[in-house]
Motif scaffolding. Structure first.
Motif, PDB file in Angstrom:
ATOM      1  N   ARG A  49       0.827  -1.220  -0.001  1.00 58.13           N
ATOM      2  CA  ARG A  49       0.126   0.000   0.013  1.00 58.13           C
ATOM      3  C   ARG A  49       0.901   1.277   0.022  1.00 58.13           C
ATOM      4  NH1 ARG A  49      -4.522   0.658   4.804  1.00 58.13           N
ATOM      5  NH2 ARG A  49      -2.838   2.116   5.687  1.00 58.13           N
ATOM      6  N   THR A  50       2.058   1.226   0.513  1.00 57.87           N
ATOM      7  CA  THR A  50       2.878   2.536   0.536  1.00 57.87           C
ATOM      8  C   THR A  50       3.310   2.954  -0.979  1.00 57.87           C
ATOM      9  OG1 THR A  50       4.995   1.237   0.637  1.00 57.87           O
ATOM     10  CG2 THR A  50       3.922   1.536   2.883  1.00 57.87           C
ATOM     11  N   LYS A  51       3.042   1.940  -1.809  1.00 56.36           N
ATOM     12  CA  LYS A  51       3.590   2.160  -3.209  1.00 56.36           C
ATOM     13  C   LYS A  51       2.451   2.893  -4.031  1.00 56.36           C
ATOM     14  CE  LYS A  51       6.714  -1.317  -3.647  1.00 56.36           C
ATOM     15  NZ  LYS A  51       6.815  -2.086  -2.323  1.00 56.36           N
ATOM     16  N   ARG A  52       1.237   3.022  -3.328  1.00 57.81           N
ATOM     17  CA  ARG A  52      -0.113   3.504  -3.905  1.00 57.81           C
ATOM     18  C   ARG A  52       0.173   5.156  -3.784  1.00 57.81           C
ATOM     19  NH1 ARG A  52      -5.011   0.050  -1.901  1.00 57.81           N
ATOM     20  NH2 ARG A  52      -4.671  -1.749  -3.166  1.00 57.81           N
ATOM     21  N   ILE A  53      -0.877   5.964  -4.674  1.00 58.38           N
ATOM     22  CA  ILE A  53      -0.711   7.412  -4.371  1.00 58.38           C
ATOM     23  C   ILE A  53      -1.387   7.762  -3.122  1.00 58.38           C
ATOM     24  CG2 ILE A  53      -1.500   9.568  -5.211  1.00 58.38           C
ATOM     25  CD1 ILE A  53      -1.213   8.384  -8.005  1.00 58.38           C
ATOM     26  N   ARG A  54      -0.900   8.379  -2.337  1.00 57.33           N
ATOM     27  CA  ARG A  54      -1.388   8.572  -0.779  1.00 57.33           C
ATOM     28  C   ARG A  54      -2.447   9.779  -0.679  1.00 57.33           C
ATOM     29  NH1 ARG A  54       0.485   6.496   3.180  1.00 57.33           N
ATOM     30  NH2 ARG A  54       0.066   8.526   4.432  1.00 57.33           N
ATOM     31  N   PRO A  55      -3.412   9.523   0.176  1.00 54.51           N
ATOM     32  CA  PRO A  55      -4.447  10.768   0.290  1.00 54.51           C
ATOM     33  C   PRO A  55      -3.666  11.895   0.822  1.00 54.51           C
ATOM     34  CG  PRO A  55      -5.052   8.883   1.567  1.00 54.51           C
ATOM     35  CD  PRO A  55      -3.734   8.566   1.145  1.00 54.51           C
ATOM     36  N   GLY A  56      -4.148  13.022   0.490  1.00 54.78           N
ATOM     37  CA  GLY A  56      -3.554  14.383   0.878  1.00 54.78           C
ATOM     38  C   GLY A  56      -3.271  14.361   2.626  1.00 54.78           C
ATOM     39  N   LEU A  57      -2.506  15.041   2.940  1.00 52.74           N
ATOM     40  CA  LEU A  57      -1.946  15.229   4.407  1.00 52.74           C
ATOM     41  C   LEU A  57      -2.398  16.758   4.837  1.00 52.74           C
ATOM     42  CD1 LEU A  57      -0.737  14.593   7.028  1.00 52.74           C
ATOM     43  CD2 LEU A  57       1.303  15.154   6.143  1.00 52.74           C
ATOM     44  N   ASP A  58      -2.947  17.134   5.967  1.00 52.91           N
ATOM     45  CA  ASP A  58      -3.154  18.290   6.337  1.00 52.91           C
ATOM     46  C   ASP A  58      -2.205  18.270   7.336  1.00 52.91           C
ATOM     47  OD1 ASP A  58      -4.184  20.693   7.583  1.00 52.91           O
ATOM     48  OD2 ASP A  58      -6.089  20.386   7.138  1.00 52.91           O
ATOM     49  N   ASP A  59      -1.073  19.171   7.175  1.00 50.65           N
ATOM     50  CA  ASP A  59       0.004  19.026   8.161  1.00 50.65           C
ATOM     51  C   ASP A  59       0.066  20.321   9.198  1.00 50.65           C
ATOM     52  OD1 ASP A  59       0.701  20.870   6.240  1.00 50.65           O
ATOM     53  OD2 ASP A  59       2.869  20.206   5.781  1.00 50.65           O
ATOM     54  N   LYS A  60      -0.997  21.086   9.156  1.00 50.42           N
ATOM     55  CA  LYS A  60      -0.906  22.149  10.159  1.00 50.42           C
ATOM     56  C   LYS A  60      -1.186  21.592  11.520  1.00 50.42           C
ATOM     57  CE  LYS A  60      -6.040  23.277  10.214  1.00 50.42           C
ATOM     58  NZ  LYS A  60      -6.620  22.451   9.178  1.00 50.42           N
ATOM     59  N   ILE A  61      -0.843  22.019  12.604  1.00 54.71           N
ATOM     60  CA  ILE A  61      -0.557  21.684  13.963  1.00 54.71           C
ATOM     61  C   ILE A  61      -1.682  22.375  14.839  1.00 54.71           C
ATOM     62  CG2 ILE A  61       0.907  21.097  15.941  1.00 54.71           C
ATOM     63  CD1 ILE A  61       3.133  20.681  14.009  1.00 54.71           C
ATOM     64  N   LEU A  62      -2.764  21.856  15.396  1.00 52.70           N
ATOM     65  CA  LEU A  62      -3.737  22.442  16.090  1.00 52.70           C
ATOM     66  C   LEU A  62      -3.500  22.205  17.879  1.00 52.70           C
ATOM     67  CD1 LEU A  62      -6.892  22.028  14.009  1.00 52.70           C
ATOM     68  CD2 LEU A  62      -5.400  23.916  13.893  1.00 52.70           C
ATOM     69  N   THR A  63      -3.431  23.104  18.450  1.00 54.83           N
ATOM     70  CA  THR A  63      -3.112  23.071  19.814  1.00 54.83           C
ATOM     71  C   THR A  63      -4.207  21.981  20.605  1.00 54.83           C
ATOM     72  OG1 THR A  63      -2.147  25.196  19.995  1.00 54.83           O
ATOM     73  CG2 THR A  63      -3.014  24.189  22.039  1.00 54.83           C
ATOM     74  N   SER A  64      -5.539  22.257  20.280  1.00 56.74           N
ATOM     75  CA  SER A  64      -6.474  21.630  20.955  1.00 56.74           C
ATOM     76  C   SER A  64      -6.327  19.963  20.661  1.00 56.74           C
ATOM     77  CB  SER A  64      -8.033  22.096  20.825  1.00 56.74           C
ATOM     78  OG  SER A  64      -8.065  21.906  19.368  1.00 56.74           O
ATOM     79  N   TRP A  65      -6.411  19.618  19.259  1.00 61.79           N
ATOM     80  CA  TRP A  65      -6.205  18.386  18.825  1.00 61.79           C
ATOM     81  C   TRP A  65      -4.963  17.800  19.281  1.00 61.79           C
ATOM     82  CZ3 TRP A  65      -8.298  18.289  13.057  1.00 61.79           C
ATOM     83  CH2 TRP A  65      -9.502  18.855  12.774  1.00 61.79           C
ATOM     84  N   ASN A  66      -3.932  18.412  19.337  1.00 58.80           N
ATOM     85  CA  ASN A  66      -2.639  17.940  20.006  1.00 58.80           C
ATOM     86  C   ASN A  66      -2.596  17.380  21.327  1.00 58.80           C
ATOM     87  OD1 ASN A  66       0.453  18.278  18.555  1.00 58.80           O
ATOM     88  ND2 ASN A  66      -1.364  18.757  17.252  1.00 58.80           N
ATOM     89  N   ALA A  67      -3.547  18.364  22.051  1.00 60.60           N
ATOM     90  CA  ALA A  67      -3.856  18.018  23.619  1.00 60.60           C
ATOM     91  C   ALA A  67      -4.545  16.700  23.711  1.00 60.60           C
ATOM     92  CB  ALA A  67      -4.628  18.976  24.230  1.00 60.60           C
ATOM     93  N   LEU A  68      -5.636  16.311  22.614  1.00 64.96           N
ATOM     94  CA  LEU A  68      -6.106  15.212  22.668  1.00 64.96           C
ATOM     95  C   LEU A  68      -5.340  13.957  22.356  1.00 64.96           C
ATOM     96  CD1 LEU A  68      -9.493  16.314  20.768  1.00 64.96           C
ATOM     97  CD2 LEU A  68      -9.148  15.661  23.197  1.00 64.96           C
ATOM     98  N   MET A  69      -4.322  14.060  21.525  1.00 67.59           N
ATOM     99  CA  MET A  69      -3.523  13.140  21.157  1.00 67.59           C
ATOM    100  C   MET A  69      -2.384  13.106  22.349  1.00 67.59           C
ATOM    101  SD  MET A  69      -3.205  10.917  18.634  1.00 67.59           S
ATOM    102  CE  MET A  69      -2.873   9.461  19.943  1.00 67.59           C
ATOM    103  N   LEU A  70      -1.934  14.038  22.937  1.00 64.49           N
ATOM    104  CA  LEU A  70      -1.058  14.069  24.209  1.00 64.49           C
ATOM    105  C   LEU A  70      -1.702  13.193  25.235  1.00 64.49           C
ATOM    106  CD1 LEU A  70       1.226  15.014  25.990  1.00 64.49           C
ATOM    107  CD2 LEU A  70       0.142  17.054  26.282  1.00 64.49           C
ATOM    108  N   LYS A  71      -2.927  13.314  25.259  1.00 63.63           N
ATOM    109  CA  LYS A  71      -3.577  12.684  26.567  1.00 63.63           C
ATOM    110  C   LYS A  71      -3.728  11.356  26.074  1.00 63.63           C
ATOM    111  CE  LYS A  71      -7.304  12.951  29.704  1.00 63.63           C
ATOM    112  NZ  LYS A  71      -7.805  11.636  29.952  1.00 63.63           N
ATOM    113  N   GLY A  72      -4.074  10.967  24.767  1.00 66.47           N
ATOM    114  CA  GLY A  72      -4.005   9.480  24.340  1.00 66.47           C
ATOM    115  C   GLY A  72      -2.729   8.799  24.651  1.00 66.47           C
TER     116      GLY A  72
END
Length: 625
Positions: free
Chosen positions: A434-457
């Protein structure tokens, strides 16, 4: 809000035929020429930059666009979406890249593009306008028509090109011949927006009762699908805070049905197509009632919360499946959503090569190309319900499970361990392919609130599994946010990308980060994180507090005003900012011996009790519960 009159009737007649999305047309005339960027040039949001070469002369939200609308006396079109949104891409291709459409928009309107993830305050105002104007649920892309001062007249969602042109011509004509009527309706709609989320005055002397909690739990369970998990019907959203409530209720009450609701849901989600069985991580929601066919976009906020939920469920049940989900999901986050400096990216698109889900689905022939042994192929296809003609669209298969290991051991005369080893070996091969397929687009902005949820994860995963690498990753993210999101005086910025951090943070950024930092303190006993959480709370008390209630506004008093300054009181896919603040105040007040924090939390909850009692759906108050 009920409205009447020829003006509104005509709008409904105009739009009555457009009730569901349709596939994109291949006939659209498009123009996307390098060197002809509009006013979105220089923005950091990947979603805004996706539209930077549209022939529509988009502006970002800000004083330049609003001033232009006032000076030229033009209505605003405020179009809101996000980078991973499938139907946002469809409408862009059909209409916003079309020269005929853009000519109308540019001549008669001032067009503003908004990334809802960067500016949830703007999205909330015009989403509420959509819900009031159409008297039904709304989604994205969200397209609002507003007066030059920003007061909305009407809003809707996706429209095919022909219908969109009709709507543009309608508002162009109405604004030219009946501006007073438009202003009158804008006034009504704005008052309706401003009245949303008003806090009822609860009885602050009333104690919380076990009976009330039992009733809430009973109401929750009536809506659970005990066969397939989740809420009854389709579509199915994960809603992690719902199951965190049921886990907590089970802990305090011993109620077995509450635990069954959680385990059935987590089992079926982990078996379903909503889960990426090769790479880990969950898609945003399932379009059906059995978790099979997802809307394929992958969001950081979902995966952060679901890691926490599965980790907590593993601590209680010790189910190997839950441990596997946690480990594989975090591998996905490390591999595909992690910035080398410590931040977490926002999302992966649903589409690749212009087709939703193409990156994730397989024909049986594609699977067979990586399996030499026909017996292994038969086992793998049975394990993941892979069919000759596909189990989804265009002869493709979504990997998902229906049969238990016990059923498969009986059929194939193999041990559970042997089956799992075979399946994992093939999964590894398919993931590599699958790594050889064309990948979906990445939204590479970093949001404080969403990072906090992953930090807690990561913190919760460390609690459950004891893997120090998870704690180290949580600490790396906490240091990243401290360095890049934290500003002077305890103020936060919401966004970060390519060294830029420019948007003043909202209440959820402060509340979720303070919550995550408190959890980090609880596993490290490093007071740096506890005191930083308290610093954020003190900033919130100074800049977000409502002087007439126990609650907090979503926007800081430093932010330029919109047509309404709103409070977020209910919970949704992410727990609401006020309910999270209440939990933070209670926990910090306990840890720091701050009785005023605890009293504030109790006041907030007591003021919410009337809303919880009359709410037909308690899931929108799950974090409060």
């Amino acid at each position: 809000m009920k409205t009447s009159g020829h003006f509104i009737l005509l709008i409904f007649l105009t739009l009555a035929a457009c009730k569901s999305p349709v596939p994109p047309s291949s006939q659209s005339q498009t123009s996307k020429t390098e060197g002809s960027m509009n006013h979105l040039a220089g923005q950091s949001s990947p979603y805004l930059l996706q539209h930077a070469y549209n022939p529509v002369d988009w502006y970002p939200w800000g004083p330049e666009a609003l001033q232009k609308a006032k000076e030229e006396n033009k209505m605003l079109i405020i179009s809101v979406g996000y980078a991973a949104c499938h139907w946002c891409h469809v409408m862009e291709h059909e209409s916003f890249e079309d020269t005929t459409v853009s000519q109308i928009m540019n001549e008669y309107f001032v067009a503003i593009k908004v990334d809802r993830e960067e500016r949830p305050d703007i999205d909330d105002v015009y989403m509420t306008a959509c819900q009031l104007a159409t008297e039904k649920g709304c989604g994205w892309p969200l397209n609002a028509f507003a007066l030059p001062d920003g007061r909305p007249v009407w809003a809707g969602t996706y429209f095919p090109k022909k219908k969109w042109i009709e709507i543009l011509q309608y508002f162009r004509g109405e604004y030219a011949k009946a501006p007073d009527k438009m202003a009158e309706y804008a006034e009504q709609l704005t008052k309706g927006i401003q009245s949303q989320g008003l806090i009822p005055s609860g009885d602050e002397q009333q104690a919380f009762s076990r009976e009330e909690l039992d009733k809430i739990n009973k109401n929750f369970l009536q809506r659970i699908d005990f066969q397939e998990g989740g809420r009854k019907g389709a579509p199915k959203f994960p809603m992690p805070n719902n199951y965190q409530f049921l886990l907590a209720y089970h802990h305090f009450s011993g109620n077995k049905k509450a635990l069954e609701a959680v385990t059935t849901t987590l089992d079926k989600m982990a078996w379903g197509g909503i889960y990426d069985h090769l790479g880990g991580g969950f898609a945003r929601y399932s379009t059906d009632a059995v978790w099979k066919a997802p809307h394929f976009e992958k969001m950081l906020y979902d995966n952060g919360q679901l890691v926490s939920l599965y980790a907590d469920a593993y601590r209680l049940t010790q189910k190997p499946l839950y441990k596997s989900v946690v480990e594989q999901s975090l591998s996905f986050v490390e591999r595909e959503l992690s910035d080398e400096n410590g931040g977490f990216y926002s999302s992966l698109d649903a589409d690749s090569e212009g087709e939703e889900g193409k990156f994730y689905v397989w024909t049986k022939e594609e699977v067979a190309a990586h399996i030499d042994d026909p017996n292994e192929l038969a086992l793998y296809c049975a394990y993941y319900e892979i069919k000759d003609g596909g189990n989804w669209e265009h002869d493709k298969n979504i990997l998902h499970r229906k049969r238990s290991l016990a059923q498969l051991t009986k059929k194939y005369k193999l041990s559970e361990e042997a089956i799992l080893q075979t399946v994992q070996s093939i999964n590894d091969r398919l993931l590599e392919a699958r790594t050889k397929r064309i990948r979906p687009g990445l939204d590479d902005k970093i949001l404080t609130s969403w990072n906090a949820l992953m930090l807690k994860g990561y913190v919760d995963a460390y609690k459950a599994l004891g893997n120090k690498a998870y704690l180290d990753r949580a600490l790396k993210n906490a240091h990243f946010l401290k360095q890049n999101a934290l500003q002077k005086g305890g103020r936060l910025n919401r966004n970060y990308k390519d060294g830029q951090s420019v948007i003043n943070a909202f209440l959820d950024d402060y509340a979720l980060l303070a919550d995550a930092l408190t959890s980090l303190y609880e596993v490290t006993f490093d007071e740096e994180w506890l005191f930083l959480a308290d610093r954020l709370v003190q900033y919130v008390l100074e800049h977000f507090k409502d002087g007439e209630s126990a609650f907090f506004f979503y926007t800081s008093k430093l932010d330029p005003p919109l047509v309404a300054r709103k409070m977020e009181t209910s919970d949704n896919v992410i727990s609401g900012s006020n309910s999270t603040m209440a939990r933070v105040l209670f926990k910090l007040g306990t840890l720091l011996y701050q009785p005023d924090y605890v009293e504030s939390a109790e006041r907030m909850l007591k003021q919410m009790q009337p809303s919880q009692r009359i709410a037909p759906q308690p899931n929108f108050y799950a974090n409060w519960c």
